[in-house]
Design an enzyme around this catalytic site. Sequence first.
Site, mmCIF file in Angstrom:
data_model
loop_
_atom_site.group_PDB
_atom_site.id
_atom_site.type_symbol
_atom_site.label_atom_id
_atom_site.label_comp_id
_atom_site.label_asym_id
_atom_site.label_seq_id
_atom_site.Cartn_x
_atom_site.Cartn_y
_atom_site.Cartn_z
ATOM 1 N N VAL A 1 -44.777 19.105 79.449
ATOM 2 C CA VAL A 1 -43.486 18.735 80.012
ATOM 3 C C VAL A 1 -42.372 19.552 79.358
ATOM 4 O O VAL A 1 -42.348 19.718 78.136
ATOM 5 C CB VAL A 1 -43.207 17.228 79.808
ATOM 6 C CG1 VAL A 1 -41.798 16.869 80.257
ATOM 7 C CG2 VAL A 1 -44.230 16.404 80.578
ATOM 8 N N LYS B 1 -30.276 19.348 72.885
ATOM 9 C CA LYS B 1 -30.659 20.658 72.336
ATOM 10 C C LYS B 1 -31.727 21.316 73.189
ATOM 11 O O LYS B 1 -31.848 22.559 73.206
ATOM 12 C CB LYS B 1 -31.105 20.527 70.876
ATOM 13 C CG LYS B 1 -32.253 19.549 70.619
ATOM 14 C CD LYS B 1 -33.630 20.153 70.789
ATOM 15 C CE LYS B 1 -34.695 19.108 70.604
ATOM 16 N NZ LYS B 1 -36.066 19.648 70.817
ATOM 17 N N ALA C 1 -44.853 20.180 66.747
ATOM 18 C CA ALA C 1 -46.157 19.577 66.474
ATOM 19 C C ALA C 1 -47.087 20.567 65.775
ATOM 20 O O ALA C 1 -47.815 20.207 64.847
ATOM 21 C CB ALA C 1 -46.780 19.088 67.784
ATOM 22 N N SER D 1 -41.445 26.295 70.929
ATOM 23 C CA SER D 1 -40.595 25.457 71.775
ATOM 24 C C SER D 1 -40.918 25.704 73.247
ATOM 25 O O SER D 1 -40.717 26.800 73.761
ATOM 26 C CB SER D 1 -39.119 25.771 71.519
ATOM 27 O OG SER D 1 -38.315 25.216 72.540
ATOM 28 N N LYS E 1 -55.528 9.373 80.416
ATOM 29 C CA LYS E 1 -56.523 10.367 80.789
ATOM 30 C C LYS E 1 -57.828 10.084 80.028
ATOM 31 O O LYS E 1 -57.934 10.368 78.829
ATOM 32 C CB LYS E 1 -56.022 11.775 80.474
ATOM 33 C CG LYS E 1 -54.817 12.198 81.306
ATOM 34 C CD LYS E 1 -54.390 13.621 80.987
ATOM 35 C CE LYS E 1 -53.199 14.042 81.847
ATOM 36 N NZ LYS E 1 -52.763 15.421 81.525
ATOM 37 N N GLY F 1 -50.332 13.469 73.870
ATOM 38 C CA GLY F 1 -50.123 14.897 74.023
ATOM 39 C C GLY F 1 -50.063 15.540 72.647
ATOM 40 O O GLY F 1 -50.581 14.995 71.667
ATOM 41 N N SER F 2 -49.413 16.694 72.534
ATOM 42 C CA SER F 2 -49.385 17.395 71.245
ATOM 43 C C SER F 2 -48.683 16.571 70.170
ATOM 44 O O SER F 2 -49.225 16.345 69.079
ATOM 45 C CB SER F 2 -48.708 18.757 71.406
ATOM 46 O OG SER F 2 -47.404 18.622 71.954
ATOM 47 N N SER G 1 -38.597 20.025 64.199
ATOM 48 C CA SER G 1 -40.039 19.894 63.967
ATOM 49 C C SER G 1 -40.809 20.240 65.231
ATOM 50 O O SER G 1 -40.464 19.792 66.321
ATOM 51 C CB SER G 1 -40.379 18.463 63.539
ATOM 52 O OG SER G 1 -39.833 17.519 64.456
ATOM 53 N N TYR H 1 -53.952 20.368 74.270
ATOM 54 C CA TYR H 1 -52.614 20.390 73.674
ATOM 55 C C TYR H 1 -52.577 21.090 72.315
ATOM 56 O O TYR H 1 -51.581 21.724 71.969
ATOM 57 C CB TYR H 1 -52.096 18.960 73.504
ATOM 58 C CG TYR H 1 -51.870 18.247 74.805
ATOM 59 C CD1 TYR H 1 -50.747 18.521 75.580
ATOM 60 C CD2 TYR H 1 -52.768 17.306 75.275
ATOM 61 C CE1 TYR H 1 -50.523 17.869 76.788
ATOM 62 C CE2 TYR H 1 -52.560 16.639 76.483
ATOM 63 C CZ TYR H 1 -51.440 16.931 77.227
ATOM 64 O OH TYR H 1 -51.229 16.282 78.415
#
Length: 339
Positions: free
Chosen positions: A284, A195, A144, A259, A33, A10-11, A142, A49
């Site tokens: 997700v 968080k 991505a 986010s 995938k 993913g990302s 952080s 992504y």
Amino acid sequence: MTKIAVLGNGSWGSVLGSMLADNGNDVTFYGNKPEVNREINEEHTNKHYMKDWSLNPNAYATDNLAEALKGAEVVLFVLPTAAIRIVAKEVKKVLDKTGETPLLVTATKGIEPGSKKLISEILTEEIYPEHEERIVAISGPSHAENVAQKDLTAISCASTSSENAKRVQELFSNSYVRLYTNDDLIGVEVGGAVKNVIAIAAGILVGKNYEDNAKAALMTRGLAEITRLGVNYFGAKPMTFSGLSGIGDLIVTCTSVNSRNWRAGKQIGEGKSLDYVLKNMGQVVEGATTVKAVHELCEEKGIDMPISEAIYRVLYENSDVDAEISEMMGRDPKPEIRI
């Protein structure tokens, strides 16, 4: 050159794997995938992504787990929490056949509902029951998208083994990403996981048009809840939550449009349902899963986490956001500093 298997494309998986390849390592992605694997191998992109970004062309992707793990000295887990145990069982089968004992690194931030276990605990249980020291967690402020842009980034690198933490520190560090070692593996993971719940709350406040005072209060009291859970239930060190994986990650996740947890919360604050948000997010939303585990812990252990519990009720019991805010602001007075 270190052979690294990245489980998840993913990302975050794509960006971290590409960065590790940039750092001079031999990187193989594992993902289920075929179309994503083909795009990575042929076009060196992952547009679903990460738009307008290219991966290191030397990184290779496969849907064959044994192929990805072959000869790997380090295995990086960048999967949703719900997939960790399933994939870990398959990794164990492959490693049992080959006899290899790679270092396991987790960049997944979550707590498993039901077991209430952190990712390192799942990996230890499923792969290295007697060797927790071979597990390392990386966590901190952080996104991505920012790492892909080579924005300056600092994160924590935690393990019960200082030697293994330092090894991962060296593998990941470069001119724009700096890792700090930490011996509080559990604390670093708790901060990274919970968080996400507070980030959903932060997004809800923005969706309801609350301003800076409300956001600052939420993050500060949210950190108190994270610390309370980490110290009282998991046995983490209080000072860990004043670091990168605690307050650092909380700040970036509660204030950035990058986010996905914040974005999900904002839509909920604007009146959209959780089902609608999850179906249309495209990625997700870990906080939506983690809040279930936190709720279970609060009920079982009597841990006082009013913000997290309010988010659980909003997401899963159709509670009204405004009613929850009124209830929270009207709670009995309490001292600020307490564990």
